[in-house]
Scaffold this motif. Structure first.
Motif, PDB file in Angstrom:
ATOM      1  N   TYR A 228       0.833  -1.204   0.000  1.00 22.22           N
ATOM      2  CA  TYR A 228       0.000   0.000   0.000  1.00 22.22           C
ATOM      3  C   TYR A 228       0.871   1.257   0.000  1.00 22.22           C
ATOM      4  O   TYR A 228       0.607   2.213  -0.752  1.00 22.22           O
ATOM      5  CB  TYR A 228      -0.912   0.028   1.226  1.00 22.22           C
ATOM      6  CG  TYR A 228      -1.836  -1.155   1.363  1.00 22.22           C
ATOM      7  CD1 TYR A 228      -2.272  -1.860   0.248  1.00 22.22           C
ATOM      8  CD2 TYR A 228      -2.280  -1.574   2.620  1.00 22.22           C
ATOM      9  CE1 TYR A 228      -3.124  -2.952   0.382  1.00 22.22           C
ATOM     10  CE2 TYR A 228      -3.128  -2.649   2.767  1.00 22.22           C
ATOM     11  CZ  TYR A 228      -3.540  -3.343   1.653  1.00 22.22           C
ATOM     12  OH  TYR A 228      -4.371  -4.423   1.790  1.00 22.22           O
ATOM     13  N   SER A 229       1.897   1.267   0.852  1.00 24.91           N
ATOM     14  CA  SER A 229       2.766   2.445   0.940  1.00 24.91           C
ATOM     15  C   SER A 229       3.577   2.629  -0.340  1.00 24.91           C
ATOM     16  O   SER A 229       3.800   3.760  -0.786  1.00 24.91           O
ATOM     17  CB  SER A 229       3.700   2.314   2.149  1.00 24.91           C
ATOM     18  OG  SER A 229       2.963   2.284   3.359  1.00 24.91           O
ATOM     19  N   TYR A 230       4.011   1.525  -0.927  1.00 23.47           N
ATOM     20  CA  TYR A 230       4.765   1.620  -2.185  1.00 23.47           C
ATOM     21  C   TYR A 230       3.887   2.175  -3.312  1.00 23.47           C
ATOM     22  O   TYR A 230       4.320   3.041  -4.086  1.00 23.47           O
ATOM     23  CB  TYR A 230       5.302   0.251  -2.572  1.00 23.47           C
ATOM     24  CG  TYR A 230       5.912   0.210  -3.958  1.00 23.47           C
ATOM     25  CD1 TYR A 230       7.149   0.790  -4.213  1.00 23.47           C
ATOM     26  CD2 TYR A 230       5.228  -0.391  -5.015  1.00 23.47           C
ATOM     27  CE1 TYR A 230       7.700   0.777  -5.488  1.00 23.47           C
ATOM     28  CE2 TYR A 230       5.770  -0.416  -6.292  1.00 23.47           C
ATOM     29  CZ  TYR A 230       7.013   0.168  -6.517  1.00 23.47           C
ATOM     30  OH  TYR A 230       7.549   0.159  -7.785  1.00 23.47           O
ATOM     31  N   VAL A 231       2.660   1.702  -3.390  1.00 21.83           N
ATOM     32  CA  VAL A 231       1.749   2.189  -4.431  1.00 21.83           C
ATOM     33  C   VAL A 231       1.450   3.672  -4.227  1.00 21.83           C
ATOM     34  O   VAL A 231       1.346   4.436  -5.195  1.00 21.83           O
ATOM     35  CB  VAL A 231       0.449   1.366  -4.422  1.00 21.83           C
ATOM     36  CG1 VAL A 231      -0.599   1.981  -5.352  1.00 21.83           C
ATOM     37  CG2 VAL A 231       0.734  -0.068  -4.843  1.00 21.83           C
ATOM     38  N   ARG A 232       1.352   4.091  -2.988  1.00 21.63           N
ATOM     39  CA  ARG A 232       1.119   5.511  -2.719  1.00 21.63           C
ATOM     40  C   ARG A 232       2.278   6.355  -3.268  1.00 21.63           C
ATOM     41  O   ARG A 232       2.075   7.420  -3.856  1.00 21.63           O
ATOM     42  CB  ARG A 232       0.960   5.725  -1.223  1.00 21.63           C
ATOM     43  CG  ARG A 232       0.421   7.113  -0.824  1.00 21.63           C
ATOM     44  CD  ARG A 232       1.552   8.076  -0.677  1.00 21.63           C
ATOM     45  NE  ARG A 232       1.138   9.326  -0.073  1.00 21.63           N
ATOM     46  CZ  ARG A 232       1.685  10.478  -0.366  1.00 21.63           C
ATOM     47  NH1 ARG A 232       2.609  10.566  -1.303  1.00 21.63           N
ATOM     48  NH2 ARG A 232       1.316  11.573   0.260  1.00 21.63           N
ATOM     49  N   ASP A 233       3.507   5.886  -3.071  1.00 20.77           N
ATOM     50  CA  ASP A 233       4.662   6.612  -3.603  1.00 20.77           C
ATOM     51  C   ASP A 233       4.718   6.550  -5.124  1.00 20.77           C
ATOM     52  O   ASP A 233       5.097   7.521  -5.783  1.00 20.77           O
ATOM     53  CB  ASP A 233       5.961   6.023  -3.031  1.00 20.77           C
ATOM     54  CG  ASP A 233       6.477   6.822  -1.854  1.00 20.77           C
ATOM     55  OD1 ASP A 233       5.778   7.747  -1.403  1.00 20.77           O
ATOM     56  OD2 ASP A 233       7.570   6.507  -1.349  1.00 20.77           O
ATOM     57  N   ARG A 234       4.336   5.420  -5.683  1.00 16.82           N
ATOM     58  CA  ARG A 234       4.482   5.203  -7.131  1.00 16.82           C
ATOM     59  C   ARG A 234       3.352   5.796  -7.935  1.00 16.82           C
ATOM     60  O   ARG A 234       3.575   6.405  -8.985  1.00 16.82           O
ATOM     61  CB  ARG A 234       4.582   3.696  -7.400  1.00 16.82           C
ATOM     62  CG  ARG A 234       4.867   3.330  -8.853  1.00 16.82           C
ATOM     63  CD  ARG A 234       4.893   1.811  -9.009  1.00 16.82           C
ATOM     64  NE  ARG A 234       5.344   1.409 -10.328  1.00 16.82           N
ATOM     65  CZ  ARG A 234       4.552   1.292 -11.388  1.00 16.82           C
ATOM     66  NH1 ARG A 234       3.249   1.567 -11.271  1.00 16.82           N
ATOM     67  NH2 ARG A 234       5.039   0.906 -12.560  1.00 16.82           N
ATOM     68  N   ASN A 235       2.103   5.634  -7.457  1.00 20.00           N
ATOM     69  CA  ASN A 235       0.941   6.003  -8.263  1.00 20.00           C
ATOM     70  C   ASN A 235      -0.027   6.951  -7.575  1.00 20.00           C
ATOM     71  O   ASN A 235      -1.056   7.292  -8.160  1.00 20.00           O
ATOM     72  CB  ASN A 235       0.175   4.746  -8.691  1.00 20.00           C
ATOM     73  CG  ASN A 235       1.022   3.801  -9.510  1.00 20.00           C
ATOM     74  OD1 ASN A 235       1.521   2.796  -8.997  1.00 20.00           O
ATOM     75  ND2 ASN A 235       1.212   4.116 -10.779  1.00 20.00           N
ATOM     76  N   GLY A 236       0.240   7.339  -6.345  1.00 19.92           N
ATOM     77  CA  GLY A 236      -0.615   8.320  -5.705  1.00 19.92           C
ATOM     78  C   GLY A 236      -1.543   7.750  -4.654  1.00 19.92           C
ATOM     79  O   GLY A 236      -1.673   6.528  -4.479  1.00 19.92           O
ATOM     80  N   LEU A 237      -2.201   8.661  -3.940  1.00 19.90           N
ATOM     81  CA  LEU A 237      -3.048   8.281  -2.810  1.00 19.90           C
ATOM     82  C   LEU A 237      -4.281   7.496  -3.244  1.00 19.90           C
ATOM     83  O   LEU A 237      -4.663   6.507  -2.608  1.00 19.90           O
ATOM     84  CB  LEU A 237      -3.468   9.545  -2.057  1.00 19.90           C
ATOM     85  CG  LEU A 237      -4.219   9.350  -0.743  1.00 19.90           C
ATOM     86  CD1 LEU A 237      -3.350   8.640   0.281  1.00 19.90           C
ATOM     87  CD2 LEU A 237      -4.689  10.699  -0.190  1.00 19.90           C
ATOM     88  N   ALA A 238      -4.931   7.920  -4.318  1.00 17.67           N
ATOM     89  CA  ALA A 238      -6.140   7.223  -4.775  1.00 17.67           C
ATOM     90  C   ALA A 238      -5.825   5.797  -5.197  1.00 17.67           C
ATOM     91  O   ALA A 238      -6.606   4.871  -4.941  1.00 17.67           O
ATOM     92  CB  ALA A 238      -6.788   7.998  -5.924  1.00 17.67           C
ATOM     93  N   ALA A 239      -4.676   5.593  -5.825  1.00 18.62           N
ATOM     94  CA  ALA A 239      -4.280   4.241  -6.230  1.00 18.62           C
ATOM     95  C   ALA A 239      -4.038   3.355  -5.015  1.00 18.62           C
ATOM     96  O   ALA A 239      -4.421   2.174  -5.007  1.00 18.62           O
ATOM     97  CB  ALA A 239      -3.028   4.304  -7.102  1.00 18.62           C
ATOM     98  N   ALA A 240      -3.409   3.901  -3.981  1.00 18.55           N
ATOM     99  CA  ALA A 240      -3.186   3.125  -2.752  1.00 18.55           C
ATOM    100  C   ALA A 240      -4.512   2.792  -2.079  1.00 18.55           C
ATOM    101  O   ALA A 240      -4.692   1.686  -1.532  1.00 18.55           O
ATOM    102  CB  ALA A 240      -2.291   3.906  -1.804  1.00 18.55           C
ATOM    103  N   TRP A 241      -5.440   3.722  -2.111  1.00 14.69           N
ATOM    104  CA  TRP A 241      -6.776   3.490  -1.552  1.00 14.69           C
ATOM    105  C   TRP A 241      -7.453   2.338  -2.287  1.00 14.69           C
ATOM    106  O   TRP A 241      -7.990   1.404  -1.658  1.00 14.69           O
ATOM    107  CB  TRP A 241      -7.584   4.772  -1.698  1.00 14.69           C
ATOM    108  CG  TRP A 241      -8.791   4.893  -0.822  1.00 14.69           C
ATOM    109  CD1 TRP A 241      -9.599   3.888  -0.370  1.00 14.69           C
ATOM    110  CD2 TRP A 241      -9.318   6.099  -0.279  1.00 14.69           C
ATOM    111  NE1 TRP A 241     -10.604   4.394   0.398  1.00 14.69           N
ATOM    112  CE2 TRP A 241     -10.458   5.751   0.478  1.00 14.69           C
ATOM    113  CE3 TRP A 241      -8.957   7.433  -0.375  1.00 14.69           C
ATOM    114  CZ2 TRP A 241     -11.229   6.699   1.144  1.00 14.69           C
ATOM    115  CZ3 TRP A 241      -9.733   8.381   0.286  1.00 14.69           C
ATOM    116  CH2 TRP A 241     -10.849   8.012   1.032  1.00 14.69           C
ATOM    117  N   LEU A 242      -7.454   2.390  -3.599  1.00 13.13           N
ATOM    118  CA  LEU A 242      -8.071   1.341  -4.395  1.00 13.13           C
ATOM    119  C   LEU A 242      -7.354   0.009  -4.204  1.00 13.13           C
ATOM    120  O   LEU A 242      -8.002  -1.052  -4.173  1.00 13.13           O
ATOM    121  CB  LEU A 242      -8.054   1.739  -5.869  1.00 13.13           C
ATOM    122  CG  LEU A 242      -8.696   0.764  -6.854  1.00 13.13           C
ATOM    123  CD1 LEU A 242     -10.159   0.540  -6.526  1.00 13.13           C
ATOM    124  CD2 LEU A 242      -8.548   1.280  -8.286  1.00 13.13           C
TER     125      LEU A 242
END
Length: 259
Positions: A228-242
């Motif tokens: 989740y944290s990696y996706v937030r850094d890579r693709n943004g907050l909405a992507a980590a949420w999804l």
């Protein structure tokens, strides 16, 4: 008023442009160093700026941990209430930071970023679902049970879906991936989120009788939070949420339908 000589004037001379120094009285002494020292002294006398919940998520994190640990005696008869209070406290700090503080706003997201969030969620959840089998189903049943009519029973599918799709992703995404990760590297954020997940779910599981299962579940929780944290850094907050919603549905909600 007087006429300034022009360069094309035949009577113009370079000496006419010489700037005369400003006359300073002997009694007036300009001391730059004194001014600097006085400014530094004023800065030292200023009231120190302490941390607040708006710029430091430590207080909210410790409070949420204290709540879920202190409410452990409610298990299992009030297990759902413990979830609501713990996630509710975390959501409160996350939402306040998002609305009133310096938290990241979700703007118009790119479709490819959201797609990557869902893809990463499937990459994590699908293999664990295939390997987990009946063990995963039993684990999810223990995680979502509470007292109903005097007996300890599993929550309804609708209640579990509300937790996994709305409550849990909202609280943890806005707090960890938004408020905390804005100040910490994604590895630190993933580690702190993993500690939270372990302290939240392990009291609901019979880890004393099944230590191997506890190790497997703990490893899965750490992996999930790091992703989740990696996706937030890579693709943004909405992507980590999804991403978290996809993982929750595939890895937790789908096995729960088999109860």
């Amino acid at each position: 008023m007087f006429d300034m000589p022009k360069r094309d004037d035949p009577e113009f001379e370079d000496d006419d442009l010489v700037v005369q120094p400003l006359a300073v009285d002997d009694d007036e002494v300009i001391d730059d160093e004194t001014d600097v020292y006085e400014a530094d002294a004023d800065d030292e006398d200023e009231t120190p700026r302490y941390r607040t919940t708006n710029n430091d998520p430590t207080f909210g994190y410790l409070l949420a941990l204290a709540l879920i640990i202190g409410l452990t005696p409610l298990i299992p008869l009030q297990g759902d209430l413990r979830y609501v209070i713990g996630w509710g406290a975390m959501a409160l700090f996350g939402v306040l930071s998002w609305l009133l503080g310096s938290g990241e706003r979700i703007a118009q997201e790119k479709i490819e970023d959201l797609a990557w969030g869902a893809i990463f969620g499937l990459i994590v959840a699908a293999p664990l679902l295939l390997v987990g089998g009946s063990t995963l189903t039993t684990t999810v049943r223990l995680m979502f049970q509470t007292g109903i009519a005097g007996d300890v029973r599993n929550l309804s599918v609708g209640a579990v879906a509300a937790f996994l799709i709305f409550v849990m992703p909202l609280a943890e995404t806005l707090f960890f991936r938004n408020l905390l990760q804005a100040r910490q590297p994604f590895v630190v954020t993933g580690a702190l989120a993993s500690v939270w997940s372990i302290l939240l779910f392990f009291p609901m599981l019979d880890v004393g009788r099944y230590p191997v299962i506890a190790i497997l579940i703990g490893t899965a929780l750490v992996l999930m939070n790091m992703i989740y944290s990696y996706v937030r850094d890579r693709n943004g907050l909405a992507a980590a949420w999804l991403c978290q919603i996809v993982v929750n549905v595939v890895l937790l909600l789908v096995p729960y339908f088999g109860v």
